[in-house]
Motif scaffolding. Structure first.
Motif, PDB file in Angstrom:
ATOM      1  N   PHE A  75     -26.168   3.288  -5.491  1.00 38.29           N
ATOM      2  CA  PHE A  75     -25.423   3.363  -4.237  1.00 38.29           C
ATOM      3  C   PHE A  75     -24.717   2.043  -3.953  1.00 38.29           C
ATOM      4  O   PHE A  75     -23.552   2.011  -3.562  1.00 38.29           O
ATOM      5  CB  PHE A  75     -26.371   3.732  -3.090  1.00 38.29           C
ATOM      6  N   GLY A  76     -25.419   0.940  -4.168  1.00 34.01           N
ATOM      7  CA  GLY A  76     -24.822  -0.377  -3.960  1.00 34.01           C
ATOM      8  C   GLY A  76     -23.657  -0.640  -4.902  1.00 34.01           C
ATOM      9  O   GLY A  76     -22.660  -1.266  -4.523  1.00 34.01           O
ATOM     10  N   THR A  77     -23.753  -0.165  -6.130  1.00 32.95           N
ATOM     11  CA  THR A  77     -22.678  -0.326  -7.107  1.00 32.95           C
ATOM     12  C   THR A  77     -21.428   0.412  -6.654  1.00 32.95           C
ATOM     13  O   THR A  77     -20.315  -0.116  -6.728  1.00 32.95           O
ATOM     14  CB  THR A  77     -23.134   0.180  -8.487  1.00 32.95           C
ATOM     15  N   ILE A  78     -21.599   1.639  -6.170  1.00 31.72           N
ATOM     16  CA  ILE A  78     -20.457   2.415  -5.669  1.00 31.72           C
ATOM     17  C   ILE A  78     -19.847   1.721  -4.458  1.00 31.72           C
ATOM     18  O   ILE A  78     -18.617   1.576  -4.360  1.00 31.72           O
ATOM     19  CB  ILE A  78     -20.907   3.849  -5.299  1.00 31.72           C
ATOM     20  N   LEU A  79     -20.677   1.284  -3.537  1.00 37.28           N
ATOM     21  CA  LEU A  79     -20.193   0.631  -2.326  1.00 37.28           C
ATOM     22  C   LEU A  79     -19.434  -0.650  -2.658  1.00 37.28           C
ATOM     23  O   LEU A  79     -18.347  -0.902  -2.110  1.00 37.28           O
ATOM     24  CB  LEU A  79     -21.381   0.334  -1.410  1.00 37.28           C
ATOM     25  N   ASP A  80     -19.960  -1.466  -3.576  1.00 34.48           N
ATOM     26  CA  ASP A  80     -19.294  -2.700  -3.978  1.00 34.48           C
ATOM     27  C   ASP A  80     -17.932  -2.411  -4.606  1.00 34.48           C
ATOM     28  O   ASP A  80     -16.956  -3.099  -4.315  1.00 34.48           O
ATOM     29  CB  ASP A  80     -20.173  -3.473  -4.968  1.00 34.48           C
ATOM     30  N   ALA A  81     -17.857  -1.401  -5.455  1.00 29.22           N
ATOM     31  CA  ALA A  81     -16.585  -1.058  -6.095  1.00 29.22           C
ATOM     32  C   ALA A  81     -15.541  -0.656  -5.059  1.00 29.22           C
ATOM     33  O   ALA A  81     -14.389  -1.081  -5.139  1.00 29.22           O
ATOM     34  CB  ALA A  81     -16.788   0.082  -7.099  1.00 29.22           C
ATOM     35  N   CYS A  82     -15.953   0.122  -4.083  1.00 31.85           N
ATOM     36  CA  CYS A  82     -15.009   0.567  -3.045  1.00 31.85           C
ATOM     37  C   CYS A  82     -14.540  -0.592  -2.173  1.00 31.85           C
ATOM     38  O   CYS A  82     -13.353  -0.696  -1.852  1.00 31.85           O
ATOM     39  CB  CYS A  82     -15.647   1.649  -2.186  1.00 31.85           C
ATOM     40  N   ILE A  83     -15.448  -1.477  -1.800  1.00 30.54           N
ATOM     41  CA  ILE A  83     -15.083  -2.624  -0.959  1.00 30.54           C
ATOM     42  C   ILE A  83     -14.130  -3.556  -1.704  1.00 30.54           C
ATOM     43  O   ILE A  83     -13.115  -4.003  -1.157  1.00 30.54           O
ATOM     44  CB  ILE A  83     -16.353  -3.376  -0.498  1.00 30.54           C
ATOM     45  N   GLU A  84     -14.436  -3.864  -2.964  1.00 32.46           N
ATOM     46  CA  GLU A  84     -13.577  -4.767  -3.742  1.00 32.46           C
ATOM     47  C   GLU A  84     -12.197  -4.156  -3.986  1.00 32.46           C
ATOM     48  O   GLU A  84     -11.188  -4.840  -3.911  1.00 32.46           O
ATOM     49  CB  GLU A  84     -14.247  -5.115  -5.074  1.00 32.46           C
ATOM     50  N   ARG A  85     -12.146  -2.870  -4.270  1.00 33.66           N
ATOM     51  CA  ARG A  85     -10.857  -2.216  -4.508  1.00 33.66           C
ATOM     52  C   ARG A  85     -10.025  -2.190  -3.229  1.00 33.66           C
ATOM     53  O   ARG A  85      -8.824  -2.424  -3.247  1.00 33.66           O
ATOM     54  CB  ARG A  85     -11.059  -0.798  -5.053  1.00 33.66           C
ATOM     55  N   ARG A  86     -10.670  -1.909  -2.091  1.00 35.54           N
ATOM     56  CA  ARG A  86      -9.954  -1.906  -0.818  1.00 35.54           C
ATOM     57  C   ARG A  86      -9.388  -3.292  -0.517  1.00 35.54           C
ATOM     58  O   ARG A  86      -8.249  -3.421  -0.085  1.00 35.54           O
ATOM     59  CB  ARG A  86     -10.875  -1.458   0.308  1.00 35.54           C
ATOM     60  N   ALA A  87     -10.171  -4.343  -0.769  1.00 38.10           N
ATOM     61  CA  ALA A  87      -9.693  -5.711  -0.542  1.00 38.10           C
ATOM     62  C   ALA A  87      -8.519  -6.033  -1.465  1.00 38.10           C
ATOM     63  O   ALA A  87      -7.555  -6.689  -1.057  1.00 38.10           O
ATOM     64  CB  ALA A  87     -10.826  -6.711  -0.744  1.00 38.10           C
ATOM     65  N   THR A  88      -8.575  -5.553  -2.711  1.00 35.63           N
ATOM     66  CA  THR A  88      -7.472  -5.774  -3.648  1.00 35.63           C
ATOM     67  C   THR A  88      -6.202  -5.090  -3.158  1.00 35.63           C
ATOM     68  O   THR A  88      -5.115  -5.676  -3.188  1.00 35.63           O
ATOM     69  CB  THR A  88      -7.851  -5.256  -5.053  1.00 35.63           C
ATOM     70  N   LEU A  89      -6.329  -3.853  -2.701  1.00 35.76           N
ATOM     71  CA  LEU A  89      -5.158  -3.122  -2.205  1.00 35.76           C
ATOM     72  C   LEU A  89      -4.606  -3.740  -0.928  1.00 35.76           C
ATOM     73  O   LEU A  89      -3.380  -3.827  -0.746  1.00 35.76           O
ATOM     74  CB  LEU A  89      -5.505  -1.648  -1.978  1.00 35.76           C
TER      75      LEU A  89
END
Length: 177
Positions: A75-89
């Motif tokens: 769950f933490g891995t999915i959450l981290d991926a989404c947060i980092e991708r959102r920050a990149t966008l």
């Protein structure tokens, strides 16, 4: 200096859609596998808890807790991926092109995978935000050419102070032209 209430600057390692998809796939695998095994071992443990000859109860509790931890990591891995991708966008959409002046370079502790790193003290300035200074650990193989006074291209989200810095330009050797 930063104005009162401004968040701390954060150096972002930009993530593309392929990396995000791979990270989410791994996270989903851990989440589903861990939670499924947790449910299985919990049911089996509860079914055999009354059997006094079975030593499965304590082992089952330990296995269930371990499986629950694996699911939590997923769950933490999915959450981290989404947060980092959102920050990149957000940085791509709202960021402004700026420069980062290297104030000092020092060796830093190696990364977890034993890559050599440098500690860069930098001043980031540009239009639309108040300049700020920070220290960031970066990989030596990417920023080994940075020295005091090097100006690096950067991009900053003025609202969040999330930023990226680019590699220093390659130096031409005397024989190159």
């Amino acid at each position: 200096m930063a104005s009162a209430g401004a968040s701390e600057p954060v150096l972002l390692d930009p993530r593309g859609p392929a990396i995000t998809a791979m990270q989410c796939t791994v996270g989903v695998g851990l989440l589903l596998g861990g939670s499924g095994f947790c449910v299985y071992t919990t049911i089996r443990t509860l079914a055999e808890i009354g059997d006094t000859t079975s030593s499965w109860a304590w082992a089952g509790i330990g296995v269930a807790l371990t499986a629950a931890f694996v699911a939590w990591v997923g769950f933490g891995t999915i959450l981290d991926a989404c947060i980092e991708r959102r920050a990149t966008l957000q940085l791509a959409a709202l960021g402004v092109d700026t420069t980062a002046l290297v104030l000092a370079v020092a060796p830093a502790t190696p990364s977890n995978d034993h890559h050599e790193r440098l500690l860069l003290s930098i001043r980031v300035s540009g239009p639309g935000f108040e300049p700020f200074e920070c220290e960031q650990k970066v990989l030596k193989h990417r920023f080994g050419g940075a020295t005091q006074g090097t100006v690096l291209p950067a991009r900053v989200n003025p609202a969040t102070r999330v930023f990226i810095i680019e590699r220093p330009p390659e130096r031409l050797h005397p024989g190159d032209a």
